[in-house]
Design a protein around this motif. Sequence first.
Motif, PDB file in Angstrom:
ATOM      1  N   UNK A   1       2.284 -15.671  -4.175  1.00  0.00           N
ATOM      2  CA  UNK A   1       1.048 -15.780  -3.674  1.00  0.00           C
ATOM      3  C   UNK A   1       0.027 -15.343  -4.665  1.00  0.00           C
ATOM      4  N   UNK A   2      -1.125 -15.846  -4.540  1.00  0.00           N
ATOM      5  CA  UNK A   2      -2.400 -15.297  -5.430  1.00  0.00           C
ATOM      6  C   UNK A   2      -2.805 -13.698  -5.208  1.00  0.00           C
ATOM      7  N   UNK A   3      -2.810 -13.167  -6.310  1.00  0.00           N
ATOM      8  CA  UNK A   3      -3.198 -11.724  -6.423  1.00  0.00           C
ATOM      9  C   UNK A   3      -4.285 -11.544  -7.100  1.00  0.00           C
ATOM     10  N   UNK A   4      -5.095 -10.924  -6.784  1.00  0.00           N
ATOM     11  CA  UNK A   4      -6.481 -10.719  -7.597  1.00  0.00           C
ATOM     12  C   UNK A   4      -5.931 -10.180  -9.042  1.00  0.00           C
TER      13      UNK A   4
ATOM     14  N   UNK B   1       1.312   5.667 -12.064  1.00  0.00           N
ATOM     15  CA  UNK B   1       1.074   4.699 -11.027  1.00  0.00           C
ATOM     16  C   UNK B   1       1.899   5.131  -9.750  1.00  0.00           C
ATOM     17  N   UNK B   2       2.407   6.238  -9.734  1.00  0.00           N
ATOM     18  CA  UNK B   2       3.087   6.808  -8.504  1.00  0.00           C
ATOM     19  C   UNK B   2       3.922   5.971  -7.841  1.00  0.00           C
ATOM     20  N   UNK B   3       5.145   5.456  -8.572  1.00  0.00           N
ATOM     21  CA  UNK B   3       6.026   4.561  -8.153  1.00  0.00           C
ATOM     22  C   UNK B   3       6.635   5.229  -7.066  1.00  0.00           C
ATOM     23  N   UNK B   4       6.802   4.541  -6.067  1.00  0.00           N
ATOM     24  CA  UNK B   4       7.454   5.007  -4.779  1.00  0.00           C
ATOM     25  C   UNK B   4       7.980   3.806  -4.022  1.00  0.00           C
ATOM     26  N   UNK B   5       9.235   3.770  -4.017  1.00  0.00           N
ATOM     27  CA  UNK B   5      10.070   2.412  -3.399  1.00  0.00           C
ATOM     28  C   UNK B   5       9.696   2.335  -1.962  1.00  0.00           C
ATOM     29  N   UNK B   6       9.472   1.252  -1.649  1.00  0.00           N
ATOM     30  CA  UNK B   6       9.281   0.524  -0.307  1.00  0.00           C
ATOM     31  C   UNK B   6       9.642  -0.822  -0.139  1.00  0.00           C
ATOM     32  N   UNK B   7      10.127  -1.191   1.195  1.00  0.00           N
ATOM     33  CA  UNK B   7      10.387  -2.555   1.224  1.00  0.00           C
ATOM     34  C   UNK B   7       9.091  -3.443   1.431  1.00  0.00           C
ATOM     35  N   UNK B   8       8.930  -4.818   0.775  1.00  0.00           N
ATOM     36  CA  UNK B   8       7.733  -5.547   1.120  1.00  0.00           C
ATOM     37  C   UNK B   8       8.332  -7.011   1.093  1.00  0.00           C
ATOM     38  N   UNK B   9       7.580  -7.935   1.604  1.00  0.00           N
ATOM     39  CA  UNK B   9       7.836  -9.405   1.499  1.00  0.00           C
ATOM     40  C   UNK B   9       6.723 -10.187   1.692  1.00  0.00           C
ATOM     41  N   UNK B  10       6.714 -11.189   0.775  1.00  0.00           N
ATOM     42  CA  UNK B  10       5.868 -12.336   1.050  1.00  0.00           C
ATOM     43  C   UNK B  10       6.063 -13.202   2.061  1.00  0.00           C
TER      44      UNK B  10
ATOM     45  N   UNK C   1       1.954  -0.395  -3.829  1.00  0.00           N
ATOM     46  CA  UNK C   1       1.251  -1.327  -2.878  1.00  0.00           C
ATOM     47  C   UNK C   1       1.138  -2.714  -3.599  1.00  0.00           C
ATOM     48  N   UNK C   2       1.688  -3.899  -2.907  1.00  0.00           N
ATOM     49  CA  UNK C   2       1.737  -4.946  -3.541  1.00  0.00           C
ATOM     50  C   UNK C   2       0.603  -5.819  -3.707  1.00  0.00           C
ATOM     51  N   UNK C   3      -0.695  -5.173  -3.108  1.00  0.00           N
ATOM     52  CA  UNK C   3      -2.092  -5.610  -3.168  1.00  0.00           C
ATOM     53  C   UNK C   3      -2.882  -4.990  -4.106  1.00  0.00           C
ATOM     54  N   UNK C   4      -2.322  -4.039  -4.966  1.00  0.00           N
ATOM     55  CA  UNK C   4      -3.106  -3.113  -5.827  1.00  0.00           C
ATOM     56  C   UNK C   4      -2.496  -3.305  -7.266  1.00  0.00           C
ATOM     57  N   UNK C   5      -3.288  -3.284  -8.291  1.00  0.00           N
ATOM     58  CA  UNK C   5      -2.728  -3.379  -9.844  1.00  0.00           C
ATOM     59  C   UNK C   5      -1.955  -2.133  -9.958  1.00  0.00           C
ATOM     60  N   UNK C   6      -2.126  -1.050  -9.516  1.00  0.00           N
ATOM     61  CA  UNK C   6      -1.293   0.140  -9.533  1.00  0.00           C
ATOM     62  C   UNK C   6       0.177  -0.226  -8.985  1.00  0.00           C
TER      63      UNK C   6
ATOM     64  N   UNK D   1       2.005  -2.381 -11.293  1.00  0.00           N
ATOM     65  CA  UNK D   1       2.195  -1.825 -12.514  1.00  0.00           C
ATOM     66  C   UNK D   1       3.630  -0.877 -12.621  1.00  0.00           C
ATOM     67  N   UNK D   2       3.419  -0.184 -11.322  1.00  0.00           N
ATOM     68  CA  UNK D   2       4.633   0.822 -10.711  1.00  0.00           C
ATOM     69  C   UNK D   2       5.893  -0.190 -10.915  1.00  0.00           C
ATOM     70  N   UNK D   3       5.808  -1.400 -10.150  1.00  0.00           N
ATOM     71  CA  UNK D   3       6.925  -2.252  -9.980  1.00  0.00           C
ATOM     72  C   UNK D   3       7.452  -2.610 -11.269  1.00  0.00           C
TER      73      UNK D   3
END
Length: 185
Positions: A49-52, A89-98, A109-114, A117-119
Amino acid sequence: MEATDHLKASLLAAIELANVFGADHRQGRPAPAPDAAGVQGALRLTTNREVAAEPADYAAGGKLLYDALSSLPDVDRAAELVNTMLRENRAAPQLARDPGAPWHLHFGSPDAATGWLAEFATAVAMLLGSDQAERLRQCAAVRCDNVFLDATRNHTQRFCSTACQNRTKVAAHRARPSSARFGGA
């Protein structure tokens, strides 16, 4: 999709983002200035997906990733820089999906630069913390500062691309005396 596919994609995206912000020369040419297209290219390696992608949002993290990766084989220095990035970048694991994709582990947050960067820092950290850290290398070609992941079975890849490998071989060939090239005495 294998469990490691997303991790590998995140690692390759981290390497690409690092090269966008850190390499002065790429494949024999001066590196272009970091721009939205370069950041989008890195992000596209791990999401469909497109990300800003404002380059300013990724600049400090991309440069820090480059500094970490280009400091190898000094794993201690690389780990220190990656740990800094994980904290910042306060890396904190969480499940996400496109949409239409399986669940995967994301580290912010998969919607923010941080979040990206954390990933990316987490993917690099996982490789540095394994017995495969030597697979992260800097291109051996002249005028190429790219870092890359050696994906060869025997761990012998020296160049980031075929272009760099060919450029190096041609330069070596041209540097030989003409008598050696043409079988003369």
